[in-house]
Design a protein around this motif. Structure first.
Motif: not given
Length: 84
Positions: A41-49, A24-25
């Motif tokens: 704002t984080t990407v949904p990779e490896g549980g980061k989101a 998101a922004s």
């Protein structure tokens, strides 16, 4: 959003339904009918989101991060958290 803005939802044992929007922004938590909308704002990779959602929710609820347990929706946009 101020710290503890949603503290009325921070009842031990309560289940919180969240609809998450990654990439998101802005980072934000909003009420949406019966649940919450969480924008990170984080990407949904490896549980980061998921980590970002827990951090943002804990601030909004005024509880420590360790008090939130992801019950359902690890890889889904619809998540359910239990307040411990």
């Amino acid at each position: 959003m101020t710290k503890g803005a949603f503290s009325d939802l921070a009842v031990p044992g309560a289940l919180l339904t969240c609809r998450v929007t990654p990439k998101a922004s802005r980072n934000a938590v909003e009420r949406d009918g019966e649940g919450l909308r969480v924008y990170v704002t984080t990407v949904p990779e490896g549980g980061k989101a998921n980590v970002a959602v827990v951090k943002l929710l804990s601030k909004a609820l005024g509880v420590p991060k360790s008090a939130l347990v992801l019950v359902r929706g690890e890889t889904s946009r619809d998540k359910v958290f239990r307040v411990g």
